[in-house]
Design a protein around this motif. Sequence first.
Motif, PDB file in Angstrom:
ATOM      1  N   LEU A 124       9.874  58.440  59.240  1.00 29.40           N
ATOM      2  CA  LEU A 124       9.042  58.952  58.155  1.00 29.40           C
ATOM      3  C   LEU A 124       7.583  58.691  58.477  1.00 29.40           C
ATOM      4  O   LEU A 124       7.222  57.581  58.888  1.00 29.40           O
ATOM      5  CB  LEU A 124       9.404  58.248  56.845  1.00 29.40           C
ATOM      6  N   TYR A 125       6.744  59.708  58.293  1.00 23.17           N
ATOM      7  CA  TYR A 125       5.294  59.508  58.333  1.00 23.17           C
ATOM      8  C   TYR A 125       4.751  59.920  56.975  1.00 23.17           C
ATOM      9  O   TYR A 125       4.677  61.108  56.661  1.00 23.17           O
ATOM     10  CB  TYR A 125       4.646  60.319  59.449  1.00 23.17           C
ATOM     11  N   ASP A 126       4.416  58.936  56.153  1.00 22.78           N
ATOM     12  CA  ASP A 126       3.879  59.175  54.811  1.00 22.78           C
ATOM     13  C   ASP A 126       2.363  59.028  54.865  1.00 22.78           C
ATOM     14  O   ASP A 126       1.837  57.914  54.913  1.00 22.78           O
ATOM     15  CB  ASP A 126       4.479  58.187  53.812  1.00 22.78           C
ATOM     16  N   ASN A 127       1.686  60.152  54.838  1.00 18.22           N
ATOM     17  CA  ASN A 127       0.230  60.158  54.928  1.00 18.22           C
ATOM     18  C   ASN A 127      -0.374  60.643  53.612  1.00 18.22           C
ATOM     19  O   ASN A 127      -1.321  61.430  53.599  1.00 18.22           O
ATOM     20  CB  ASN A 127      -0.219  61.060  56.088  1.00 18.22           C
ATOM     21  N   THR A 128       0.200  60.171  52.486  1.00 17.12           N
ATOM     22  CA  THR A 128      -0.343  60.491  51.172  1.00 17.12           C
ATOM     23  C   THR A 128      -1.232  59.359  50.688  1.00 17.12           C
ATOM     24  O   THR A 128      -1.183  58.239  51.206  1.00 17.12           O
ATOM     25  CB  THR A 128       0.784  60.729  50.151  1.00 17.12           C
ATOM     26  N   ASP A 129      -2.009  59.643  49.654  1.00 18.33           N
ATOM     27  CA  ASP A 129      -2.903  58.618  49.121  1.00 18.33           C
ATOM     28  C   ASP A 129      -2.159  57.548  48.348  1.00 18.33           C
ATOM     29  O   ASP A 129      -2.488  56.371  48.405  1.00 18.33           O
ATOM     30  CB  ASP A 129      -3.982  59.267  48.239  1.00 18.33           C
ATOM     31  N   PHE A 130      -1.096  57.955  47.615  1.00 17.71           N
ATOM     32  CA  PHE A 130      -0.367  57.042  46.733  1.00 17.71           C
ATOM     33  C   PHE A 130       1.071  57.555  46.647  1.00 17.71           C
ATOM     34  O   PHE A 130       1.351  58.466  45.866  1.00 17.71           O
ATOM     35  CB  PHE A 130      -1.033  57.023  45.358  1.00 17.71           C
ATOM     36  N   PRO A 131       1.996  57.027  47.449  1.00 15.41           N
ATOM     37  CA  PRO A 131       3.328  57.622  47.576  1.00 15.41           C
ATOM     38  C   PRO A 131       4.108  57.763  46.269  1.00 15.41           C
ATOM     39  O   PRO A 131       4.929  58.674  46.145  1.00 15.41           O
ATOM     40  CB  PRO A 131       4.045  56.659  48.538  1.00 15.41           C
ATOM     41  N   ILE A 132       3.881  56.895  45.285  1.00 11.78           N
ATOM     42  CA  ILE A 132       4.615  56.994  44.025  1.00 11.78           C
ATOM     43  C   ILE A 132       4.249  58.259  43.272  1.00 11.78           C
ATOM     44  O   ILE A 132       5.098  58.912  42.658  1.00 11.78           O
ATOM     45  CB  ILE A 132       4.355  55.746  43.155  1.00 11.78           C
TER      46      ILE A 132
END
Length: 328
Positions: A124-132
């Motif tokens: 997984l590559y999570d490149n969001t500001d705030f994953p929730i």
Amino acid sequence: MIGYYPQQRAYADPRESFIDQHMPLSGSNYSSAEQYLEANGSSNWFDIKLEYALPWGATEAGGLVNYEIKNGLLVSAPSGGSEWNPLTTGASVLVLRQFNRYQSFEFENDKLDGAVHAIELGILYDNTDFPINPSYGSSQYLSISHDAGWLESDSQWSFINLDVSKYFSIGPSEYASQRVIALNFWTGYSPSWELEYNDNNDRRVTNSAPYNEGATLGGFYRMRGYDQNRFHDKAVIYGTAEYRYTLKANPIEDIRWLRFLHLDWFQLVGFVEAGRVAESYKTSELLSDIKYDYGVSIRAMMAGLVIRTDLAKSDEGTNVWIMVDHPF
């Protein structure tokens, strides 16, 4: 989870039965909504998941990222989204999951049951500001699952999965603290899935994931206007768009006896979905006779979790789902 359910439903054919050549396979794109098995039975599952945060980007100093929020919105530095570079921003995570399920259908004169003992390996590559509750950035997840027919499993199968999401913030407005356009694309393919024919040219599926694993659509995550696990096949393609409108107003904020909910905001959402399962991974097949649905959702941030109620309509009816987390 150990459970026993009345009128448990599966849009599937008995694994050992050959299906008439003139009849669509249950759960296929052209199948009828009346093609299903239904009976009382057990549905038990047990999952083990290990996640390892790679030592770069947002998790360079440790496996955890701290977020500070005010009224349910991020006020500390985002963990990603400013650029697409796993080495400098976002979190890269290796995922190892071992999952098990036993399910039975107890008919009056017969019993069908089966088990899954499979392993999933993904990144997984999570490149969001705030994953929730992302407002911008993107995420990508690539994985492969395999059941080698261990223990009670009576079938060997494999499934390859790619899940991609993108988020665009269009800022606050007079009545909204946050407005976001969220897009998701998902596709998968089972290289082990095969058709076996008898002398009458009737067929049955072999070496396939069960109806509730693999290339499956329908339910509270994907194609919400259709029943849970309504469609399944060798290959799948799916896309959705959501408009998420987070209200500034919080009508229960000053109600003292409801403060235990820790409810930070309400969110209004409109969404559309499109998807298709097929017997092969061919563009000509996957992009024809696509299924569609649309709906609205009310969501809330409660004690750091997103709770949602989705209302979705398709050509097979209207469904209401209550679930934790955004669907993506």
